[in-house]
Design a protein around this motif. Structure first.
Motif, mmCIF file in Angstrom:
data_model
loop_
_atom_site.group_PDB
_atom_site.id
_atom_site.type_symbol
_atom_site.label_atom_id
_atom_site.label_comp_id
_atom_site.label_asym_id
_atom_site.label_seq_id
_atom_site.Cartn_x
_atom_site.Cartn_y
_atom_site.Cartn_z
ATOM 1 N N ASN A 69 -1.088 -11.254 -4.015
ATOM 2 C CA ASN A 69 -0.058 -10.415 -4.630
ATOM 3 C C ASN A 69 1.272 -11.168 -4.717
ATOM 4 O O ASN A 69 1.788 -11.415 -5.815
ATOM 5 N N VAL A 70 1.808 -11.584 -3.586
ATOM 6 C CA VAL A 70 3.120 -12.255 -3.619
ATOM 7 C C VAL A 70 3.038 -13.598 -4.349
ATOM 8 O O VAL A 70 3.956 -13.979 -5.076
ATOM 9 N N HIS A 77 9.418 -7.815 -5.736
ATOM 10 C CA HIS A 77 8.211 -7.682 -4.919
ATOM 11 C C HIS A 77 8.643 -7.225 -3.537
ATOM 12 O O HIS A 77 9.550 -7.807 -2.944
ATOM 13 N N ASN A 93 7.158 -5.809 0.392
ATOM 14 C CA ASN A 93 6.061 -5.513 1.316
ATOM 15 C C ASN A 93 6.659 -5.319 2.708
ATOM 16 O O ASN A 93 7.873 -5.471 2.896
ATOM 17 N N VAL A 107 3.180 -12.977 -8.022
ATOM 18 C CA VAL A 107 4.544 -12.592 -8.408
ATOM 19 C C VAL A 107 5.420 -13.842 -8.552
ATOM 20 O O VAL A 107 6.143 -14.000 -9.535
ATOM 21 N N ILE A 110 12.386 -10.714 -3.264
ATOM 22 C CA ILE A 110 11.263 -10.411 -2.371
ATOM 23 C C ILE A 110 11.865 -9.751 -1.136
ATOM 24 O O ILE A 110 12.629 -10.388 -0.394
#
Ligand code: CO
Length: 221
Positions: A76-77, A63, A65, A80, A40
């Motif tokens: 979203n996260v 992922h 952002n 994931v 992430i």
């Protein structure tokens, strides 16, 4: 500048290169993915996950952002993390920030940033939680960079707060959550060595989602 057409030329060359190294590369790639890592990180174009980790396609679930945030209402996260832990069975989850992060800098500018306000507020919250330490750092750049590290730690803690991670760890002994910072000036990835077990134990006083709270209480934790 890389023109739009050049992207496709480069893609064909990449295909040829990969096949030259391993003729069956794409047959294997198409079969399935079994990555051991969930990464992430920040969307910043200068911090590409696979490259900085030296990993091939198929090795890491990614992922990204703005400012590598893990908000608990971000579907979203959270999706994931859920997919990576429950279905891909990843062994490690990495939250990777980077020094000179534009998102972190933007959060420190005292003005209305429109749509970005609620997103950046998560970073402002990290500042608020650590304002005494941060305000004591006189050099502005060093202060931003320390905030980058503290933000990574808070977002990694947010990953640990999820039921998927807590239950997975209780059952299987993984995933382990890590906090990293990438230094744009050197290319070096720094492991912040966050104390995963310690943070897990600490947050489970409040955020225990394993359904085992009574046992913990009996241990006097
Ligand atoms: Co960034």
């Amino acid at each position: 500048m890389v023109t739009y057409e050049m992207i496709f030329e480069r893609n064909r060359k990449w295909v040829a290169d990969m096949k030259a190294k391993d003729a069956n590369f794409f047959d294997k790639l198409a079969r399935d993915q079994t990555p051991d890592y969930l990464y992430i990180g920040c969307s910043d174009s200068r911090v590409p996950a696979n490259e900085i980790m030296g990993l091939e396609p198929g090795d890491v679930f990614v992922h990204r952002n703005v400012a590598n945030l893990v908000n608990n209402t971000d579907l979203n996260v959270m999706s994931v993390i859920n997919f990576a832990v429950k279905h891909l069975d990843v062994k490690h989850i990495v939250v990777c920030g980077h020094y000179d992060c534009g998102g972190v800098k933007a959060a420190m500018i005292p003005k209305d940033m429109g749509l970005l306000n609620p997103w950046l507020r998560t970073i402002r919250d990290v500042y608020r939680m650590h304002h005494e330490e941060l305000d004591a750092i006189k050099d502005e750049r060093l202060r931003y960079n320390r905030l980058v590290e503290l933000n990574v730690k808070e977002q990694a803690t947010n990953v640990i707060k999820t039921a998927n991670v807590q239950k997975g760890y209780q059952k299987k002994g993984y995933p382990i959550v890590h906090g990293w910072v990438f230094d744009l000036h050197t290319g070096i990835v720094i492991d912040l060595n966050i104390n995963f077990e310690g943070i897990l134990k600490e947050i489970q006083k409040i955020y225990d989602l394993t359904g085992m709270a009574s046992e913990h209480n009996e241990d006097g934790d």
